[in-house]
Scaffold this motif. Sequence first.
Motif, mmCIF file in Angstrom:
data_model
loop_
_atom_site.group_PDB
_atom_site.id
_atom_site.type_symbol
_atom_site.label_atom_id
_atom_site.label_comp_id
_atom_site.label_asym_id
_atom_site.label_seq_id
_atom_site.Cartn_x
_atom_site.Cartn_y
_atom_site.Cartn_z
ATOM 1 N N UNK A 144 58.026 44.515 44.094
ATOM 2 C CA UNK A 144 57.438 44.456 42.754
ATOM 3 C C UNK A 144 57.624 43.056 42.181
ATOM 4 N N UNK A 145 58.827 42.486 42.322
ATOM 5 C CA UNK A 145 59.078 41.111 41.869
ATOM 6 C C UNK A 145 58.150 40.125 42.578
ATOM 7 N N UNK A 146 58.003 40.284 43.894
ATOM 8 C CA UNK A 146 57.136 39.396 44.673
ATOM 9 C C UNK A 146 55.684 39.514 44.208
ATOM 10 N N UNK A 147 55.222 40.744 43.987
ATOM 11 C CA UNK A 147 53.846 40.947 43.528
ATOM 12 C C UNK A 147 53.646 40.341 42.134
ATOM 13 N N UNK A 148 54.652 40.461 41.272
ATOM 14 C CA UNK A 148 54.556 39.873 39.927
ATOM 15 C C UNK A 148 54.459 38.352 40.007
ATOM 16 N N UNK A 149 55.272 37.741 40.875
ATOM 17 C CA UNK A 149 55.216 36.274 41.046
ATOM 18 C C UNK A 149 53.843 35.852 41.574
ATOM 19 N N UNK A 150 53.322 36.594 42.549
ATOM 20 C CA UNK A 150 52.007 36.276 43.122
ATOM 21 C C UNK A 150 50.920 36.376 42.062
ATOM 22 N N UNK A 151 50.936 37.469 41.299
ATOM 23 C CA UNK A 151 49.920 37.650 40.254
ATOM 24 C C UNK A 151 50.046 36.565 39.189
ATOM 25 N N UNK A 152 51.268 36.236 38.790
ATOM 26 C CA UNK A 152 51.493 35.195 37.771
ATOM 27 C C UNK A 152 50.976 33.840 38.272
ATOM 28 N N UNK A 153 51.317 33.470 39.527
ATOM 29 C CA UNK A 153 50.843 32.194 40.084
ATOM 30 C C UNK A 153 49.321 32.161 40.189
ATOM 31 N N UNK A 154 48.716 33.270 40.594
ATOM 32 C CA UNK A 154 47.258 33.339 40.693
ATOM 33 C C UNK A 154 46.635 33.123 39.320
ATOM 34 N N UNK A 155 47.184 33.809 38.313
ATOM 35 C CA UNK A 155 46.629 33.683 36.960
ATOM 36 C C UNK A 155 46.822 32.270 36.412
ATOM 37 N N UNK A 156 47.973 31.642 36.691
ATOM 38 C CA UNK A 156 48.204 30.267 36.240
ATOM 39 C C UNK A 156 47.217 29.315 36.909
ATOM 40 N N UNK A 157 46.968 29.529 38.195
ATOM 41 C CA UNK A 157 46.017 28.684 38.938
ATOM 42 C C UNK A 157 44.606 28.873 38.361
ATOM 43 N N UNK A 158 44.226 30.117 38.113
ATOM 44 C CA UNK A 158 42.893 30.401 37.576
ATOM 45 C C UNK A 158 42.719 29.749 36.198
ATOM 46 N N UNK A 159 43.747 29.746 35.361
ATOM 47 C CA UNK A 159 43.694 29.119 34.049
ATOM 48 C C UNK A 159 43.561 27.607 34.201
#
Length: 163
Positions: A144-159
């Motif tokens: 869950x922590x790993x998935x949260x980090x992945x989603x957060x990094x993806x969203x930061x990159x998209x922004x």
Amino acid sequence: MATQELTGASSVDHPATNVATFPAIAPGHHLAPVAIGAPGPEQKIVFVECADWCQTNHVAGWVHFIEDVDHTGEEFAVHVPSFLNEGKPAYTLSVTVGSDSMSTDPQMREAHVIIGDAGSVDAYLTPDMASVVADDLRKLAAKVDEAARTARLHNQHAEAVSA
């Protein structure tokens, strides 16, 4: 009787007939009051051996028969929210220790771990089974922590790309 006490005469010669022997209480246990029967004049209060970890109020949570007395420990629950269903958890996973001292199943009589999800069937685990599940839940938490980090990094990159 007073003469016997003063003279040291043995009570073995005249055993008391109105004294009931009381069973020894096992270590880690205490006597707890239990309400048998619905509240009212017919309800009886009896005392049963209760594990020290038991958090059940056996008087407020009355039972019809002594065989229905269950013991449960403090419950811990994790609520998993969902942004699609705000205000109500998508899942509620809880854990407690339990024992049904009157069960015909020896595993139910012994202390065991109960894991439940609101609205579904509870899982009853031996301590060894619970340890394995705990290990797996720690692995799930790491994922869950790993998935949260992945989603957060993806969203930061998209922004960053869209800016």
